[in-house]
Scaffold this motif. Structure first.
Motif, PDB file in Angstrom:
ATOM      1  N   ARG A  96      42.189  49.219  80.236  1.00 37.94           N
ATOM      2  CA  ARG A  96      43.405  50.077  79.809  1.00 37.94           C
ATOM      3  C   ARG A  96      43.984  49.494  78.521  1.00 37.94           C
ATOM      4  NH1 ARG A  96      44.364  50.695  85.371  1.00 37.94           N
ATOM      5  NH2 ARG A  96      44.048  48.667  85.711  1.00 37.94           N
ATOM      6  N   THR A 163      44.215  58.171  83.895  1.00 40.78           N
ATOM      7  CA  THR A 163      44.842  57.005  83.660  1.00 40.78           C
ATOM      8  C   THR A 163      45.249  56.603  85.135  1.00 40.78           C
ATOM      9  OG1 THR A 163      47.060  58.008  83.333  1.00 40.78           O
ATOM     10  CG2 THR A 163      45.753  57.417  81.460  1.00 40.78           C
ATOM     11  N   PHE A 170      48.317  51.617  83.144  1.00 38.24           N
ATOM     12  CA  PHE A 170      48.424  52.743  82.526  1.00 38.24           C
ATOM     13  C   PHE A 170      49.754  52.441  81.417  1.00 38.24           C
ATOM     14  CE2 PHE A 170      50.405  55.285  86.188  1.00 38.24           C
ATOM     15  CZ  PHE A 170      51.580  54.325  86.518  1.00 38.24           C
TER      16      PHE A 170
END
Length: 419
Positions: A96, A163, A170
């Motif tokens: 991420r 996400t 996120f």
């Protein structure tokens, strides 16, 4: 681009997210390779793109590597590649965090929420493609409209991204547009309670530059404190009806996709066509052969809604659900919510419990028989493992109108021979 002129090594490259990122970067001429603990479908796709995949993690990282990207599924205390990279002070990014670096130069449209992220992201991609917009995208499964891929590189400014809130991952992103499908406590290895979970979404909403789309009928989503001038509601009035998707919840997903497309000025008629004709996605009420369907649902609410949608579509049919609970920890903490979720199925078989990011105490405190005892279903049995369950599939196919194989673990091994 942040990764330009860098050599990348991805630990856990065969994951659905990391593989999409790898193939995206590869198409941008970024030099990369990676490692995986297994050979799977994504490894084949990577190798078909001439991306080198090392099987196993017991090696030292090449001297020319500048950046490590790793999946959070690895054990950082025992993974030899990760330990070697940290010793040598190589820059290490989670998947991420890498997405955060990658998407900074795009207009980022982020789809998040507990349930329906993958479907909504895919529907939004369908709307953009029907409008002939050459988007960039990474989504959490392979979809037909992306030629059975989970990514797309394009020439437009837009990047559509699924996400996830796991480990607050996120928060590495700063979307221009955020769509939240719904909020219900999940990923209990990352969050202690619902308040923590909702607060994570609250923090994410503060990072949005332009607009946030909130589900008008979802209590937790509506309780987020978002600026009025940045907030729009969906799931109000008449909803789109994707003809190839099952369940009322998919109409909500479709409405979110359409509302975002409309906000960005796409032609509604074309967007609606893309959404309504969308063919569906891998492992989301997907028909794999004859009367056998596969679905990814593993949270109690998602299971219940999926079964309700299926029963509504195939009225008066006899349904057998073959389900694999995902994670011992999730099963323990949500056990009371499983009480009535299987009621729309005529028979339920629990194969085993899939172990993922669980500790020894979790595994000790939950098993299939204990799980079954907490449900109210009148016709629920222990499948005693995937191999034993596989042996009775043919008999079940004769007895029932439909079989639904459901779960997010390795339950797909049940149907791999059926393709």
């Amino acid at each position: 681009m942040y990764f330009q002129n860098k050599n990348i090594y991805i630990i856990g490259i065969s994951g659905i997210g990391t593989s999409g990122l790898a193939m995206f970067l590869n198409e941008k001429n970024i030099k990369l390779e990676g490692s995986s603990d297994v050979r799977n479908k994504q490894v084949e796709k990577l190798e078909n793109k001439n991306i080198k995949v090392n099987i196993g993690h017991n090696r030292k990282i090449e001297e020319n590597v500048n950046i490590i990207i790793y999946t959070e599924a690895i054990n950082k205390e025992t993974n030899e590649e990760f330990i070697d990279a940290k010793k040598r002070n190589i820059e290490c990014l989670t998947y991420r965090q890498a997405l955060g670096k990658l998407t900074k130069e795009y207009e980022l449209i982020s789809i998040s929420g507990t349930h329906g992220k993958t479907t909504t992201t895919s529907l939004l991609i369908a709307a953009f493609l029907e409008n002939k917009i050459d988007i960039n995208a990474i989504v959490g499964t392979n979809i037909k409209i992306l030629n059975d891929s989970n990514y797309k590189t394009g020439t437009s400014k837009y990047f559509i991204l699924e996400t996830c809130e796991l480990n607050e991952g996120f928060l590495s992103l700063n979307p221009d547009i955020l769509g939240i499908t719904n909020i219900e406590l999940d990923h209990l290895e990352s969050f202690n309670n619902e308040e923590e979970y909702i607060n994570c979404f609250q923090s994410f909403s503060k990072q949005v530059k332009d607009q946030i789309f909130i589900n008008a009928k979802d209590k937790n989503s509506k309780e987020l404190k978002t600026p009025e001038n940045k907030t729009k509601l969906f799931n109000k009035g008449k909803l789109p009806e994707p003809k190839n998707l099952i369940g009322e919840f998919n109409k909500e997903n479709a409405d979110l996709a359409l509302k975002i497309a409309n906000y960005l000025g796409l032609a509604e008629e074309k967007s609606l066509k893309g959404i309504q004709e969308f063919e569906g996605i891998d492992k989301r009420m997907m028909n794999i052969k004859d009367n056998i369907y596969i679905d990814y649902a593993h949270h109690p609410t998602a299971i219940k809604k999926a079964l309700e949608g299926f029963k509504d579509k195939f009225k008066n049919s006899k349904i057998c659900l073959i389900y694999q609970p995902h994670q011992y920890s999730r099963t323990i903490k949500l056990i009371d919510q499983f009480k009535d979720v299987f009621n729309k199925a005529d028979k339920v078989i629990i194969t085993d419990i899939y172990e993922c990011r669980d500790n020894k105490e979790d595994v000790k405190n939950m098993n299939v028989e204990k799980f079954i005892s907490k449900t109210n279903h009148h016709n629920i049995f222990n499948g005693e493992g995937l191999e034993n369950t596989k042996e009775i599939l043919e008999d079940l196919r004769k007895e029932f109108d439909y079989l639904i194989i459901m779960g997010a673990g390795n339950i797909s091994n049940l149907y791999v021979d059926l393709y």
